[in-house]
Write an enzyme that holds these catalytic residues in place. Structure first.
Site, PDB file in Angstrom:
ATOM      1  N   SER A  99      -4.948   7.837   9.061  1.00 53.88           N
ATOM      2  CA  SER A  99      -4.957   6.790   8.046  1.00 53.88           C
ATOM      3  C   SER A  99      -5.698   7.244   6.798  1.00 53.88           C
ATOM      4  O   SER A  99      -5.294   8.184   6.139  1.00 53.88           O
ATOM      5  CB  SER A  99      -5.551   5.505   8.644  1.00 53.88           C
ATOM      6  OG  SER A  99      -5.448   4.435   7.741  1.00 53.88           O
ATOM      7  N   ASP A 243      -2.704   3.147   1.486  1.00 57.41           N
ATOM      8  CA  ASP A 243      -3.612   4.064   2.165  1.00 57.41           C
ATOM      9  C   ASP A 243      -2.823   5.269   2.670  1.00 57.41           C
ATOM     10  O   ASP A 243      -1.622   5.398   2.416  1.00 57.41           O
ATOM     11  CB  ASP A 243      -4.398   3.356   3.274  1.00 57.41           C
ATOM     12  CG  ASP A 243      -3.524   2.878   4.422  1.00 57.41           C
ATOM     13  OD1 ASP A 243      -2.295   2.826   4.264  1.00 57.41           O
ATOM     14  OD2 ASP A 243      -4.082   2.555   5.497  1.00 57.41           O
ATOM     15  N   ASP A 245      -1.554   6.448   5.496  1.00 58.35           N
ATOM     16  CA  ASP A 245      -0.341   6.315   6.304  1.00 58.35           C
ATOM     17  C   ASP A 245       0.517   5.145   5.852  1.00 58.35           C
ATOM     18  O   ASP A 245       1.506   4.805   6.511  1.00 58.35           O
ATOM     19  CB  ASP A 245      -0.673   6.201   7.794  1.00 58.35           C
ATOM     20  CG  ASP A 245      -1.561   5.009   8.129  1.00 58.35           C
ATOM     21  OD1 ASP A 245      -2.288   4.537   7.246  1.00 58.35           O
ATOM     22  OD2 ASP A 245      -1.537   4.554   9.287  1.00 58.35           O
ATOM     23  N   ASP A 247       0.357   1.965   5.778  1.00 56.94           N
ATOM     24  CA  ASP A 247       0.555   0.695   6.500  1.00 56.94           C
ATOM     25  C   ASP A 247      -0.245  -0.434   5.861  1.00 56.94           C
ATOM     26  O   ASP A 247      -0.092  -1.592   6.233  1.00 56.94           O
ATOM     27  CB  ASP A 247       0.223   0.830   7.988  1.00 56.94           C
ATOM     28  CG  ASP A 247      -1.230   1.175   8.268  1.00 56.94           C
ATOM     29  OD1 ASP A 247      -1.948   1.576   7.323  1.00 56.94           O
ATOM     30  OD2 ASP A 247      -1.654   1.067   9.435  1.00 56.94           O
TER      31      ASP A 247
END
Length: 454
Positions: A99, A243, A245, A247
Site C-alpha cells: 500500500s 495511495d 495500491d 484502493d
C-alpha cells in the site's frame, strides 16, 4: 533467513521488509498455506509496481499450483482490481502490495472468493500456524497433480464494471488533476477515465515502486502539497490523490483545500441511498464525523457504527446487507463491489456529483462538512491501558457525558466527542476529536491530550 511471523503477519494482511523479513521462499509457503486454509481449487493473484512484487507474486503462485490449484495471474493491478477479479470470477485471491509503505516493504492482502476478507479471525492466523513450522521443514509434499499458471488481463473489464455503476456520460466537462504517487493509479486511471467528459491532468503516473516524488500516502498532508499547488495552477475543478495500491482516494477542492473523508462518505452515502430508493444501511466507523449518520438519516437510511478497520466494516456490510460503508482513512466500501473497498468507485461518485450540477466542489461538500475536527493525533505513551484508564476516570460521572468502549474509549457530550484508541502495533494512543465549533474542539482536544501525555 529466519522469519519472525509475529512481526510479519498483521491483523489484516502480511507486511514487512524485503528481503530482511521475508522473501520469495516464504511467499511460496504462504501460497501453499493459503490454498489449504481456504480450500480453493483455483485462485487469482495480482501485484503492484514495487520491484519485489512480480517475484513474490509468482512464488506464491508456484506454492499454490504445487498443491493442485490453478492460478490466474492478472499481473500489474490495483488492489480493488484484484477484488474485482475475485468477485467477478468467484475465486480466492492474493494481492501483492504494501500500500502506502516505503519502497523496501511488501505484503499480501488475501481474500476468499467474492472478495471476502482473510484477516486474523477469518483464516490469517491459521495460515500463520501452517507456515511457521514449514519455514524449517518445508511445505509437505502434495499428491495432487500440479495446477496451471495462466495470465489474464482484467483492466478493461474492471473499468467497464465501475463505469456501469456510476453514469458519468451526461456530466458537464470537468478538469481533474490526479496524483497517482507513482503507484497503481497511474495504471488504472487512464483506462477508467477514457472517453468520459474529463480533462485529465496526470501527476506522477509513471509506475515506480521507489516512490521518487513523495510517499503514496495521501492522508499525510505533506504528500498532497504538489496536488494542491497543481489544482490551483491549472484552475481545475478538483484534485484526486490515490495511495500506492490505489484502493484509497483523497480529494481536494477547486481551491486546493482538502475535503475530509467523512464529507466524501456522507456525499457518496446520499447518492447510494438515492439510487436505492431512499432505503438502506450505511456503515461508518466510530471516528467518522457526526455529519455521516446525520446525512444518512436525512436521506432515509440507517447508519450503523462500527470499530475502526476494514475487517469490521466488511463483516458488518455482509451481515447487515449495507449498501455502502466509509472510513476516516478514505476507504470506501460498496455492496455492488462485493462489499470491498474501492477508491476508484468513490472518485467516480465525486465526479458524477460535481458534474451533475453547476456549483464548485467546495460549495457542494459544505453541506456534508458540518463540524470542526482535530484529525488523528498520535501520542507515544509508556502505558496505553493506564492512560486510557486515566481518561475514563477524568470523565466518568460528569453530567451530560457518556462513555463507551466499542473501540478504545469514546467520550461524548452534547456539543462534542472524542475517541482515544490504542495502536495494535506501536506504543501509541490515537486521538480524534470533533465539536460543533473550532474553539470547543480545540479545548476538548487539548484537555484530552493533556491527560494522554500526562
Amino acid at each position: 533467513m529466519t522469519a519472525d511471523l509475529s512481526q510479519l503477519v498483521k491483523a489484516y494482511d502480511v507486511r514487512g521488509v524485503v528481503p530482511d523479513q521475508w522473501d520469495e521462499t516464504l511467499a511460496e509457503l504462504f501460497g501453499a498455506a493459503f490454498v489449504q486454509v481456504t480450500g480453493a481449487d483455483a485462485i487469482v493473484t495480482g501485484h503492484d509496481m514495487r520491484p519485489s512484487s512480480p517475484g513474490l507474486s509468482r512464488a506464491f503462485a508456484r506454492g499454490a499450483a504445487a498443491r493442485g490449484v490453478d492460478v490466474t495471474e492478472i499481473g500489474l493491478c490495483s488492489t480493488d482490481q484484484l477484488y474485482y477479479a475475485s468477485g467477478a470470477f468467484g475465486l480466492a485471491g492474493a494481492m501483492f502490495t504494501a500500500s502506502h509503505n516505503p519502497a523496501q516493504y511488501n505484503g499480501i492482502k488475501m481474500c476468499r472468493a467474492g472478495a471476502a476478507p482473510v484477516g486474523q479471525d477469518t483464516g490469517l492466523s491459521e495460515i500463520r500456524e501452517l507456515v511457521e513450522p514449514w519455514i524449517d521443514s518445508g511445505a509437505p509434499t502434495s499428491d495432487a497433480t500440479p495446477g496451471t499458471i495462466t495470465q489474464r488481463d482484467t483492466l478493461e473489464d474492471y473499468s467497464a464494471h465501475l463505469r456501469g455503476l456510476v453514469d458519468l456520460t451526461a456530466i458537464r466537462p470537468l478538469k481533474v488533476v490526479v496524483d497517482a504517487g507513482n503507484g497503481m493509479g497511474g495504471h488504472t486511471v487512464p483506462t477508467v477515465f477514457a472517453g468520459l467528459p474529463l480533462t485529465l491532468v496526470p501527476m506522477y503516473f509513471e509506475l515506480d515502486g521507489t516512490f521518487p516524488n513523495h510517499e503514496a500516502n495521501p492522508l499525510d498532508p505533506a504528500n498532497i502539497v504538489d496536488l494542491q499547488k497543481r489544482v490551483r495552477e491549472e484552475d481545475a475543478d478538483l484534485g484526486i490523490a490515490f495511495d500506492g495500491d490505489a484502493d484509497r482516494c483523497f480529494v481536494v477542492d477547486e481551491r486546493g483545500e482538502p475535503v475530509s473523508p467523512s464529507a466524501i462518505t456522507a456525499l457518496v452515502a446520499a447518492r447510494e441511498l438515492a439510487r436505492n430508493g431512499g432505503k438502506g444501511t450505511v456503515i461508518h466507523n466510530l471516528i467518522t464525523s457526526w455529519s455521516v449518520p446525520e446525512v444518512v438519516r436525512e436521506n432515509g437510511g440507517t447508519p450503523v457504527r462500527t470499530r475502526v478497520g476494514h475487517s469490521f466494516i466488511k463483516a458488518e456490510m455482509a451481515t447487515s446487507g449495507a449498501i455502502f460503508g466509509g472510513e476516516h482513512s478514505a476507504h470506501y466500501y460498496f455492496k455492488d463491489f462485493w462489499n470491498a473497498d474501492t477508491g476508484m468507485l468513490a472518485a467516480l461518485h465525486v465526479l458524477a456529483a460535481l458534474g451533475g450540477q453547476e456549483g464548485t466542489l467546495s460549495a457542494l461538500v459544505a453541506q456534508y462538512d458540518r463540524y470542526a475536527g482535530s484529525g488523528e493525533i498520535n501520542s507515544t505513551v509508556d502505558d496505553q491501558a493506564g492512560r486510557l484508564a486515566a481518561i475514563k476516570a477524568a470523565y466518568e460521572g460528569r453530567e451530560g457525558i457518556t462513555l463507551d468502549e466499542l473501540d478504545g474509549l469514546t467520550v461524548t457530550a452534547t456539543d462534542w466527542w472524542f475517541n482515544v484508541r490504542p495502536s495494535n502495533t506501536e506504543p501509541l494512543l490515537r486521538l480524534n476529536a470533533e465539536a460543533r465549533d473550532e474553539p470547543t474542539m480545540t479545548k476538548v482536544r487539548d484537555e484530552a491530550l493533556a491527560i494522554i501525555r500526562g
